[in-house]
Design an enzyme around this catalytic site. Structure first.
Site, PDB file in Angstrom:
ATOM      1  CE1 TYR A   1      -3.416   0.144  -2.461  1.00 41.63           C
ATOM      2  CE2 TYR A   1      -4.698   1.637  -3.246  1.00 41.63           C
ATOM      3  CZ  TYR A   1      -4.267   0.568  -2.800  1.00 41.63           C
ATOM      4  OH  TYR A   1      -5.143   0.753  -1.290  1.00 41.63           O
TER       5      TYR A   1
ATOM      6  CB  CYS B   1     -40.127  29.322  12.680  1.00 42.22           C
ATOM      7  SG  CYS B   1     -37.868  29.624  12.129  1.00 42.22           S
TER       8      CYS B   1
ATOM      9  CB  CYS C   1     -35.775  32.619  14.432  1.00 47.21           C
ATOM     10  SG  CYS C   1     -35.457  31.844  13.115  1.00 47.21           S
TER      11      CYS C   1
ATOM     12  CD  GLU D   1       1.733   2.262  -6.578  1.00 46.44           C
ATOM     13  OE1 GLU D   1       0.774   2.434  -6.111  1.00 46.44           O
ATOM     14  OE2 GLU D   1       2.346   1.296  -6.869  1.00 46.44           O
TER      15      GLU D   1
ATOM     16  CE  LYS E   1      -2.619  11.289   4.051  1.00 43.02           C
ATOM     17  NZ  LYS E   1      -3.923  11.576   4.716  1.00 43.02           N
TER      18      LYS E   1
ATOM     19  CB  CYS F   1     -35.602  28.804  15.387  1.00 39.96           C
ATOM     20  SG  CYS F   1     -37.345  30.343  15.384  1.00 39.96           S
TER      21      CYS F   1
ATOM     22  CE  LYS G   1      -2.015   8.060   1.557  1.00 46.55           C
ATOM     23  NZ  LYS G   1      -3.273   8.151   2.111  1.00 46.55           N
TER      24      LYS G   1
ATOM     25  CB  CYS H   1     -39.493  33.521  12.189  1.00 47.12           C
ATOM     26  SG  CYS H   1     -38.714  32.924  13.809  1.00 47.12           S
TER      27      CYS H   1
ATOM     28  CG  ASP I   1      -9.091  11.191   0.090  1.00 43.81           C
ATOM     29  OD1 ASP I   1      -8.767  10.589   0.808  1.00 43.81           O
ATOM     30  OD2 ASP I   1      -9.744  12.185   0.263  1.00 43.81           O
TER      31      ASP I   1
HETATM   32  S1  IVH Z   1      -0.094   0.885  -0.652  1.00 44.53           S
HETATM   33  C1  IVH Z   1       1.644  -1.801   2.377  1.00 44.53           C
HETATM   34  N1  IVH Z   1      -0.811   2.506  -2.827  1.00 44.53           N
HETATM   35  O1  IVH Z   1      -3.588   4.871   1.506  1.00 44.53           O
HETATM   36  C2  IVH Z   1       1.434  -1.072   1.345  1.00 44.53           C
HETATM   37  N2  IVH Z   1      -1.960   2.419  -0.789  1.00 44.53           N
HETATM   38  O2  IVH Z   1      -2.194   4.754   4.043  1.00 44.53           O
HETATM   39  C3  IVH Z   1      -0.183  -0.499   2.100  1.00 44.53           C
HETATM   40  N3  IVH Z   1      -3.995   4.576  -0.344  1.00 44.53           N
HETATM   41  O3  IVH Z   1      -4.728   1.803   2.912  1.00 44.53           O
HETATM   42  C4  IVH Z   1      -0.797   0.112   1.223  1.00 44.53           C
HETATM   43  N4  IVH Z   1      -3.454   5.515  -2.859  1.00 44.53           N
HETATM   44  O4  IVH Z   1      -5.747   2.821   1.424  1.00 44.53           O
HETATM   45  C5  IVH Z   1      -1.098   1.883  -0.990  1.00 44.53           C
HETATM   46  N5  IVH Z   1      -1.010   3.590  -4.707  1.00 44.53           N
HETATM   47  C6  IVH Z   1      -1.332   3.463  -3.132  1.00 44.53           C
HETATM   48  C7  IVH Z   1      -2.629   4.344  -2.261  1.00 44.53           C
HETATM   49  C8  IVH Z   1      -2.648   3.848  -0.915  1.00 44.53           C
HETATM   50  C9  IVH Z   1      -4.210   5.456  -1.690  1.00 44.53           C
HETATM   51  C10 IVH Z   1      -4.276   4.352   0.498  1.00 44.53           C
HETATM   52  C11 IVH Z   1      -4.891   2.547   1.227  1.00 44.53           C
HETATM   53  C12 IVH Z   1      -3.817   2.244   2.561  1.00 44.53           C
HETATM   54  C13 IVH Z   1      -3.340   3.745   3.197  1.00 44.53           C
HETATM   55  C14 IVH Z   1      -1.757   4.012   3.942  1.00 44.53           C
END
Ligand code: IVH
Length: 685
Positions: free
Chosen positions: A243, A449, A426, A128, A332, A444, A130, A429, A132
């Protein structure tokens, strides 16, 4: 068009509570239904005008029959009443995080240990995105959203129910699906985020209002989600992807894939487009590569891929380590980095008078964005990283919109690189610059200024100073730009006519501001003294000085040893006071303020009790409104102490985004934890 889904209701004909109840139910059901099509599926089946009419009718009925308004009414999605603080919510099952890896080898060894522990030749994974953003947990009882909370320390989160209700993609009532009836109790998890488009819009608005922009969408989402006033959250539109399921009475899911495919049937937004069943780890690695390529085209920020074992039975078999599960990892992406030439270092004079060094770069494209400037934060950062003009530098854009200089590529030095020296004067000024004793910040020194004037007026009118309500940054800037305010005293000669000539001032607002300014003449001597903004003189010291000298004339003529003789006034502070008053402009200001009728002598006894007397604060995590130094200064000005370590004697821990061990310690010791907004509210009160 779907006529059956639009109830026809004639509000004028509703005269009894019974009819109102029926109509409210019909309207709410219809709106929930259309919210799903509009926000979750992104394909509305009625016209905006028709939708608006339903909402309008519902609002009208709820106004007429307030006791029929429910906690899950669609009208809640514009924001409920503000609160004093966010309550705490224990998670029924701890919200753990994931082990993070950055390279394929670590992913392969994750897979190897899964295969060994499960005695399998190949494991089926779900890959999936991740997202942010911020993890949240939603609890539904009997089909209704009852609680939403943040992750917090994993055991206990903050109650953000009212704020989450403003996220239009979150169903307040579960949808009923013919095959999969919603469970009586459902606890699910997902990520709240802010899209790039909404983030850019929000930052633009903030810049217009002279507020500091958020560094990245994640911080912006965190700020919005943890607001005390849900109406503010509603104005900063958030989105969500779900998720995971933590609890669903009556359901036992067999696979993560089944989870992802069931949630939409109850009305939830799931990112199925970028979720994939992977037979074996190599397919998950392919997915990571593909997504990494596409990441700049996505409308939201992602920082990697999450790889989870698909079978729930296998997940259970592997179980947990202390902090994270053995059956999933976050792989990551590398931060988006490029190298380029550092052409020059310039300084930017901020609204507050502080000088921030800025890297002027040979333009370079980093992940689809052309970067030619990056922040260097402060002077000591340049020193610490040993960044020199002419260096080839590594520039990073890591989820952050504001690029950072990571450091120099030392191997590429030719010897012609030059160390950076702060300019003597500065750039705005031309007057002298002063550097803080820790050599970190430069400012400054010229109070007239243009950049500084803003700062000193802002400080002068603040709550602990002259307390002039109605004078925010926007107006301060407006008055300075119009040439009406050139120093403190000029505020006191502003007239209603002066103001009504300006944009955004009506007769009433002009009059009320002039009244406020006049009223401020009654502020006590120590507040005036504080408002002057003498370097190093905080609110406490101003009080002490007012108490000891009782008039500005005596203070102005005080000798160094007289000042040092006062307990808590050290030589540096004493010198700063002497320097301040030896300046002719300052003396002239004092004469003008006297003429304007401000209190420059202490009339009554100076109170010594302070709102934060005896309190100790610890700041942790990323704060968005202030940096730590500024927050500590606020606490000290109100009589409190700011320290860096949490103990049983700590009164409050103020936790910003991604607070870690200090927050955990506070929870362990039972020290009260405040969000940034709660802290702001406390100062205000
Ligand atoms: S699963 C045990 N799925 O990433 C499973 N987390 O470091 C726990 N996050 O705290 C999380 N996308 O905030 C999961 N598709 C995804 C995610 C996801 C982002 C974040 C979430 C979690 C952190 C894990």
């Amino acid at each position: 068009m779907n006529k059956e889904t639009i109830p026809t209701i004639d509000i004028a004909k509703i005269t009894t509570k019974k009819d109102a109840r029926i109509a409210i139910k019909k309207l709410s059901d219809a709106i929930h239904f259309h919210n799903y099509y509009y926000y979750v599926l992104d394909s509305p089946i009625i016209k905006d005008r028709e939708y608006d009419k339903l909402l309008f009718q519902l609002q009208e009925l709820e106004e007429k029959y307030p006791d029929l308004k429910t906690a899950t009414s669609p009208t809640q999605q514009v924001g409920g009443a503000p609160r004093e603080e966010l309550g705490l919510i224990p998670h029924p099952i701890p919200m753990v995080s994931l082990k993070t890896v950055y390279n394929e080898d670590d992913v392969l060894s994750f897979d190897a240990s899964c295969r060994t522990d499960l005695s399998l030749l190949e494991v089926e994974y779900i890959a999936e995105l991740k997202f942010d953003g911020l993890a949240v947990e939603l609890v539904y009882e009997n089909g209704e959203l009852v609680v939403a909370s943040t992750r917090g320390d994993g055991q206990t989160g903050e109650d953000v129910t009212a704020n989450v209700k403003t996220i239009k993609e979150v169903p307040l009532i579960l949808m009923s699906h013919k095959d999969v009836k919603p469970p009586a109790r459902l606890v699910i998890r997902g990520e709240v985020y802010m899209s790039h488009a909404r983030f850019n819009e929000l930052n633009k608005r903030r810049e217009d209002e002279e507020e500091d922009p958020f560094a990245n969408p994640r911080n912006a989402a965190a700020g919005a989600l943890r607001q005390l006033d849900p109406a503010v959250t509603a104005k900063r539109p958030l989105q969500i992807f779900l998720y995971g399921v933590a609890e669903a009475t009556g359901y036992t899911f067999e696979t993560q894939w089944q989870v992802l495919n069931t949630l939409p049937k109850w009305g939830f937004k799931v990112n199925l487009q970028y979720s994939r069943i992977c037979n074996g780890i190599n397919e998950a690695l392919d997915f990571h590569r593909e997504v990494n390529e596409k990441r700049d085209d996505l409308p939201y920020e992602i920082d990697g891929v999450v790889i989870k074992i698909n079978s729930i039975a296998q997940q259970e078999k592997l179980g947990m380590r202390v902090r994270d599960p053995r059956w999933a990892i976050a792989y990551k992406f590398k931060a988006r980095q490029e190298t380029t030439k550092l052409l020059d270092i310039t300084v930017q004079v901020g609204r507050t008078g502080r000088l921030t060094p800025v890297a002027e770069l040979a333009p370079v494209n980093i992940g689809g964005v052309e970067v030619s400037r990056a922040t260097l934060h402060n002077l000591s950062e340049i020193e610490r990283k040993d960044i020199r003009i002419g260096d080839t530098v590594i520039v990073e854009r890591a989820g952050d919109v504001i690029p950072q200089v990571v450091g120099p590529v030392e191997e590429q030095r030719t010897g012609s690189e030059k160390k950076y020296n702060l300019p003597k004067s500065c750039p705005i000024c031309g007057k002298a610059i002063s550097v803080s004793s820790d050599k970190k910040y430069a400012e400054c020194t010229n109070r007239s200024c243009p950049a500084q004037l803003r700062r000193s007026i802002g400080h002068f009118v603040c709550k602990a100073g002259m307390d002039i309500e109605g004078l925010g940054w926007k107006r301060v800037n407006q008055l300075i730009d119009a040439g009406l305010v050139t120093g403190f005293a000029s505020l006191y000669s502003l007239t209603v006519d002066d103001l009504t000539n300006l944009d955004r001032f009506g007769d009433r607002s002009a009059r009320s501001l002039v009244d406020e300014i006049t009223k401020s003449k009654e502020r006590p001597f120590h507040s005036v003294l504080f408002g002057l903004g003498i370097p190093l003189v905080g609110f406490q010291t101003a009080k002490l000085l007012a108490k000891e000298f009782r008039s500005v004339d005596r203070l102005m003529n005080a000798k160094l040893d007289e000042l040092i003789a006062i307990d808590t006034i050290g030589p540096e502070m004493a010198q700063s006071i002497i320097t301040y008053f030896s300046d002719n402009t300052a003396r002239k200001t004092i004469t003008e303020l006297k003429k304007a009728g401000l209190n420059l002598t202490a009339k009554e006894a100076v109170p010594s009790e302070q709102p934060f007397s005896g309190m100790t604060f610890v700041f942790t995590g990323t704060l968005t409104k202030w940096n730590r130094d500024e927050a500590s200064e606020i606490v000290e000005n109100l009589g409190g102490k700011a320290t860096s370590s949490v103990s049983a004697n700590t009164t409050y821990v103020v936790a910003g985004a991604s607070a870690g061990s200090k927050l955990a310690k506070a929870n362990q010791l039972g020290v009260k934890v405040l969000s940034e907004e709660e802290f702001a509210a406390l100062i205000k009160s």
